[in-house]
Design a protein around this motif. Sequence first.
Motif, PDB file in Angstrom:
ATOM      1  N   PHE A   1     -11.350   6.985   2.636  1.00 26.17           N
ATOM      2  CA  PHE A   1     -10.341   6.988   1.576  1.00 26.17           C
ATOM      3  C   PHE A   1      -9.039   6.459   2.188  1.00 26.17           C
ATOM      4  N   MET A   2      -8.492   5.377   1.643  1.00 25.63           N
ATOM      5  CA  MET A   2      -7.302   4.745   2.212  1.00 25.63           C
ATOM      6  C   MET A   2      -6.205   4.626   1.161  1.00 25.63           C
ATOM      7  N   VAL A   3      -4.988   4.945   1.560  1.00 28.26           N
ATOM      8  CA  VAL A   3      -3.830   4.831   0.682  1.00 28.26           C
ATOM      9  C   VAL A   3      -2.776   3.972   1.385  1.00 28.26           C
ATOM     10  N   ASP A   4      -2.415   2.870   0.742  1.00 26.79           N
ATOM     11  CA  ASP A   4      -1.397   1.969   1.289  1.00 26.79           C
ATOM     12  C   ASP A   4      -0.125   2.128   0.460  1.00 26.79           C
ATOM     13  N   LEU A   5       0.827   2.852   1.009  1.00 31.31           N
ATOM     14  CA  LEU A   5       2.086   3.108   0.304  1.00 31.31           C
ATOM     15  C   LEU A   5       3.169   2.114   0.680  1.00 31.31           C
ATOM     16  N   ALA A   6       2.813   1.114   1.482  1.00 33.27           N
ATOM     17  CA  ALA A   6       3.819   0.178   1.994  1.00 33.27           C
ATOM     18  C   ALA A   6       3.999  -1.028   1.075  1.00 33.27           C
ATOM     19  N   VAL A   7       5.212  -1.550   1.055  1.00 38.82           N
ATOM     20  CA  VAL A   7       5.542  -2.814   0.404  1.00 38.82           C
ATOM     21  C   VAL A   7       6.455  -3.582   1.357  1.00 38.82           C
ATOM     22  N   PRO A   8       5.971  -4.716   1.941  1.00 39.15           N
ATOM     23  CA  PRO A   8       4.681  -5.378   1.763  1.00 39.15           C
ATOM     24  C   PRO A   8       3.519  -4.504   2.262  1.00 39.15           C
ATOM     25  N   ARG A   9       2.296  -4.922   1.946  1.00 37.20           N
ATOM     26  CA  ARG A   9       1.105  -4.141   2.257  1.00 37.20           C
ATOM     27  C   ARG A   9       0.913  -3.915   3.754  1.00 37.20           C
ATOM     28  N   ASP A  10       0.407  -2.744   4.101  1.00 41.21           N
ATOM     29  CA  ASP A  10      -0.018  -2.454   5.467  1.00 41.21           C
ATOM     30  C   ASP A  10      -1.494  -2.773   5.672  1.00 41.21           C
ATOM     31  N   ILE A  11      -2.282  -2.682   4.591  1.00 39.80           N
ATOM     32  CA  ILE A  11      -3.731  -2.874   4.656  1.00 39.80           C
ATOM     33  C   ILE A  11      -4.090  -4.151   3.892  1.00 39.80           C
ATOM     34  N   GLU A  12      -4.859  -5.019   4.531  1.00 41.93           N
ATOM     35  CA  GLU A  12      -5.226  -6.277   3.879  1.00 41.93           C
ATOM     36  C   GLU A  12      -5.928  -6.003   2.545  1.00 41.93           C
ATOM     37  N   PRO A  13      -5.531  -6.693   1.482  1.00 43.50           N
ATOM     38  CA  PRO A  13      -6.094  -6.416   0.150  1.00 43.50           C
ATOM     39  C   PRO A  13      -7.603  -6.620   0.072  1.00 43.50           C
ATOM     40  N   GLU A  14      -8.169  -7.473   0.948  1.00 43.45           N
ATOM     41  CA  GLU A  14      -9.613  -7.723   0.929  1.00 43.45           C
ATOM     42  C   GLU A  14     -10.418  -6.467   1.266  1.00 43.45           C
ATOM     43  N   VAL A  15      -9.785  -5.503   1.917  1.00 41.64           N
ATOM     44  CA  VAL A  15     -10.451  -4.253   2.285  1.00 41.64           C
ATOM     45  C   VAL A  15     -10.973  -3.534   1.039  1.00 41.64           C
ATOM     46  N   LYS A  16     -10.269  -3.700  -0.073  1.00 37.36           N
ATOM     47  CA  LYS A  16     -10.630  -2.996  -1.312  1.00 37.36           C
ATOM     48  C   LYS A  16     -12.038  -3.355  -1.789  1.00 37.36           C
ATOM     49  N   ALA A  17     -12.501  -4.564  -1.403  1.00 39.75           N
ATOM     50  CA  ALA A  17     -13.814  -5.023  -1.874  1.00 39.75           C
ATOM     51  C   ALA A  17     -14.960  -4.411  -1.083  1.00 39.75           C
ATOM     52  N   LEU A  18     -14.697  -3.764   0.040  1.00 42.03           N
ATOM     53  CA  LEU A  18     -15.761  -3.167   0.845  1.00 42.03           C
ATOM     54  C   LEU A  18     -16.392  -1.993   0.099  1.00 42.03           C
ATOM     55  N   GLU A  19     -17.707  -1.889   0.200  1.00 34.28           N
ATOM     56  CA  GLU A  19     -18.464  -0.938  -0.621  1.00 34.28           C
ATOM     57  C   GLU A  19     -18.107   0.522  -0.346  1.00 34.28           C
ATOM     58  N   ASP A  20     -17.842   0.870   0.900  1.00 32.52           N
ATOM     59  CA  ASP A  20     -17.630   2.275   1.250  1.00 32.52           C
ATOM     60  C   ASP A  20     -16.163   2.619   1.484  1.00 32.52           C
ATOM     61  N   VAL A  21     -15.262   1.798   0.963  1.00 29.79           N
ATOM     62  CA  VAL A  21     -13.826   2.047   1.093  1.00 29.79           C
ATOM     63  C   VAL A  21     -13.227   2.282  -0.285  1.00 29.79           C
ATOM     64  N   TYR A  22     -12.400   3.301  -0.381  1.00 37.64           N
ATOM     65  CA  TYR A  22     -11.663   3.592  -1.623  1.00 37.64           C
ATOM     66  C   TYR A  22     -10.182   3.393  -1.299  1.00 37.64           C
ATOM     67  N   LEU A  23      -9.678   2.195  -1.621  1.00 33.62           N
ATOM     68  CA  LEU A  23      -8.311   1.817  -1.254  1.00 33.62           C
ATOM     69  C   LEU A  23      -7.402   1.875  -2.476  1.00 33.62           C
ATOM     70  N   TYR A  24      -6.297   2.574  -2.327  1.00 32.41           N
ATOM     71  CA  TYR A  24      -5.299   2.685  -3.399  1.00 32.41           C
ATOM     72  C   TYR A  24      -3.951   2.207  -2.890  1.00 32.41           C
ATOM     73  N   THR A  25      -3.259   1.428  -3.717  1.00 34.17           N
ATOM     74  CA  THR A  25      -1.888   1.007  -3.407  1.00 34.17           C
ATOM     75  C   THR A  25      -0.916   1.831  -4.256  1.00 34.17           C
ATOM     76  N   VAL A  26       0.377   1.579  -4.066  1.00 37.41           N
ATOM     77  CA  VAL A  26       1.375   2.306  -4.861  1.00 37.41           C
ATOM     78  C   VAL A  26       1.186   2.041  -6.354  1.00 37.41           C
ATOM     79  N   ASP A  27       0.784   0.827  -6.700  1.00 34.28           N
ATOM     80  CA  ASP A  27       0.579   0.514  -8.111  1.00 34.28           C
ATOM     81  C   ASP A  27      -0.680   1.186  -8.658  1.00 34.28           C
ATOM     82  N   ASP A  28      -1.700   1.327  -7.799  1.00 36.23           N
ATOM     83  CA  ASP A  28      -2.927   2.001  -8.236  1.00 36.23           C
ATOM     84  C   ASP A  28      -2.676   3.476  -8.562  1.00 36.23           C
ATOM     85  N   LEU A  29      -1.677   4.057  -7.895  1.00 35.63           N
ATOM     86  CA  LEU A  29      -1.392   5.476  -8.106  1.00 35.63           C
ATOM     87  C   LEU A  29      -0.558   5.732  -9.369  1.00 35.63           C
TER      88      LEU A  29
END
Length: 423
Positions: free
Chosen positions: A278-306
């Motif tokens: 479970f990953m939460v990227d609260l940074a702007v600009p991003r700390d975690i590459e956006p492509e990570v979200k497409a990985l099957e076993d990763v649940y990535l949320y950004t500030v906008d997702d929250l």
Amino acid sequence: MTVWTLGLNHTTAPLDLRGRFAFALDQIAPTLQSLRSSFPSSRHPQVEAAIISTCNRTEIYCASEHIALDHTFGWLAESGGVAPTLLRSHAYTLHDDEAARHVFRVASGLDSMVLGEAQILGQMKDAVRAAENVGALGTTLNQLFQRSFAVAKEVRTATEIGAHSISMAAAAVRLAGQLFEDLRKTRVLFVGAGEMIDLAVTHFAAKEPKSIAIANRTLERGEKLATRFGGEAMRLADLPARLAEFDIVVSCTASTLPIIGLGAVERALKARKHRPIFMVDLAVPRDIEPEVKALEDVYLYTVDDLAHVVQQGQANRQAAVAQAEVIIDAGVQSFMHWLGQRSTVPLIQQLNAQADEWRAAEMARARKLLAKGESVDAVLEAMSRGLTQKMMHGAMAELHSGDAASREQTAQTISRLFLRKER
């Protein structure tokens, strides 16, 4: 003087575009110097400026004798490396009373993703201090921001705008709880050691996770935060090798480039035998590459997702919003009255200078008469008469010049100024 605001926030611009205009606190001073020096000195000799930059917004506040929105647009677009047309499609511009109303709403938490959140007020005060330290904050913007802080205090004291507020950190904990049945069995990694991470650690620590780790560029600062919560500190450089150890990763740094890449996460998942992260990227600009979200076993949320999580429960605060708007309206009217009075300051200064000049001339004349042996009464009489004549000369001249209509208007003005009855 006129005040104007140019900005973009979570309601007008996507995360990646906001990231192009995000300024860390230590970047504010040189950025303000660049902005102020870009204005033509002939028309804008002393532009006041301040920049507020958070994960949800970047706003420029300026004050000068003449508004210069187009120039400010051009400068900001260039600083972010985007076309002015793209910036205009996602930005908003406000001036004078609208700018005042906006900054009062921002300070009060009414314009935040989390309605009523208090963190923005501290971020604004940091931004004001940065502008003040570099000499960019003049009388007008200082008044605007100090009044915004006073309005925010009244709003929080007189209303329940902050009641039941769900923070970004609390929202992250809520989402993590939906993925993991028992957060006490999870290992949590926090990347960064700033205010947002401090808040996130506090919320997650309350759930008593199995372990807490802080990864930070400066190990000493990371250790200081980790010690408070019984966790461990690690260097940011060690993060890729240890990423597989953690079930939850929350990141918020001031880095201008992603610090957790797709490759590192893929290797971590392989080592974890595809147990979810479970990953939460609260940074702007991003700390975690956006492509990570497409990985099957990763649940990535950004500030906008929250955003949809923190919006829950806001209906209960709408009555408080109405009360807050009334307080803000009064604050705007007060500021605009003050700003209107500022236009007469040069005239008041000229009048005081002229009066001082007359007084000095009559004092010099009186001293000469006294030196010649004139009586004190005669000298005082001559000095008072001289001052009176100098004060009345302009008014008398105006009464005897111009046509009948202008003389009548002059007579009414002089009556108001000189024939007022003492109360």
